[in-house]
Enzyme design. Sequence first.
Site, PDB file in Angstrom:
ATOM      1  N   ASP A 201       3.356   5.605   8.820  1.00  0.00           N
ATOM      2  CA  ASP A 201       2.636   6.484   7.802  1.00  0.00           C
ATOM      3  C   ASP A 201       1.294   5.944   7.424  1.00  0.00           C
ATOM      4  O   ASP A 201       1.524   4.557   6.958  1.00  0.00           O
ATOM      5  CB  ASP A 201       3.577   6.482   6.582  1.00  0.00           C
ATOM      6  N   GLU A 285       1.153  11.056  11.449  1.00  0.00           N
ATOM      7  CA  GLU A 285       0.669  12.183  10.950  1.00  0.00           C
ATOM      8  C   GLU A 285      -0.806  12.362  11.293  1.00  0.00           C
ATOM      9  O   GLU A 285      -1.622  11.185  11.211  1.00  0.00           O
ATOM     10  CB  GLU A 285       0.871  12.208   9.400  1.00  0.00           C
ATOM     11  N   ASP A 367       6.932   5.461   1.268  1.00  0.00           N
ATOM     12  CA  ASP A 367       6.266   5.318   2.486  1.00  0.00           C
ATOM     13  C   ASP A 367       7.337   4.860   3.838  1.00  0.00           C
ATOM     14  O   ASP A 367       6.978   5.535   4.814  1.00  0.00           O
ATOM     15  CB  ASP A 367       5.188   4.190   2.576  1.00  0.00           C
TER      16      ASP A 367
END
Length: 408
Positions: A201, A285, A367
């Site tokens: 992340d 992502e 996170d």
Amino acid sequence: MDTSLDIYTLTDYHVTMKQKRAYKYRFYPTDEQKLILARTFGCCRYIYNWALRQKTDAYYQEQRRLYYKDLSEALTQLKKREETIWLSEVSSVPLQQALRYLDRAFLNFFEGRAEYPTFKKKRNQQSATYTDNAFKWDAHKLLLAKMDEPLNIVWSRPLPDGAKLSSVTITKDCADRYFVSILIEEDIEELPTTRSTIGADLGLKSFVVLSDGQVVGNPKFFHQDEKKLARAQRNHAKKQRGSRNRNKARKKVARIHARIADRRRDFSHKLSTRLIRENQTICIESLAVKNMVKNPHLSKAISNVSWSEFVSQLEYKAAWYGRTLVKIDKWYPSSKRCFECGHILASLALDIREWTCPECGAHHDRDINAAKNILAVGLTVTACGESVRPGAVKAKPGTARRSRKASR
Ligand SMILES: [Zn+2]
């Protein structure tokens, strides 16, 4: 580390077994070379901007698309005209390459990877690319077209033996430093396969948080550099427009920017190499999704640059070493979803770093939980055989979606 692969070479890596790799070095031009380069940069910039104008006008006025071939022919005519005869004083190769870069910029735009191309400015980084018909290389010395002396390059690492140079790009950054980026074709051996997989992340507070709980960065120097930069920028803003002191202050800002970029690139190279070495599949992502959390702060702007650089490093290193990089490019509630039971929170404010799932009672670091979800959804995507094309970012930030993202 001195290597950097410029973005425009990325598409070449699936074509052959050989991979294209760029080696970047600093060099110190003579006064004469500085002059030749300044003229060449100027002409490249002029041609790029001229072609961008031609393309835009053709499209808006006649709904017609101009291609490299059209513009290349128009360029030949342009060089014969009296008012632009100075274009023929520099090597023609970098001018042709400027047209190719514009083509690439439009391709990136049409495929949703980039904004509409903008005009190049004299103040920004300057560059010129020479293909192999415009330079000579004898395994020691690099001589560019129109120059009498070879470049004085600082060979901070050797080029591979017998390297065949396919192109050479000269850049001058805003801090007036000169670099040469040498693109060569070489065989890169894939790494032995491993069973490890990881989700990453890209954090707001730390650089990257991994699904195994590792928190990487932000190194302290990131913060120190940012403070220095902010101070230099305030100083620059106070100086009178057009004054010598203002120009001096601008150079200072540019030097700090360059230093920040160097340190971050180095940090990011070490991290991307480590993740690629240790894992077979890496899930992240995509930045288009990530960027929906808009933040006007300076530090965030710098983070965006570092992240996109980090992601592109992961992309080309994955291709070199036979690893899989999965970019989750659709909206997915990675932060709000409980990794343990799948419960999805209605909202989760940005400043909440830890939370407890109301459904199963699991306590999460924001996170790390997100990174675990990213890994899980990434592995599902690859298992389903959905193709994940490097560089393809389908989800474009839209205004309707942005409000929904703000609570992620
Ligand atoms: Zn739960």
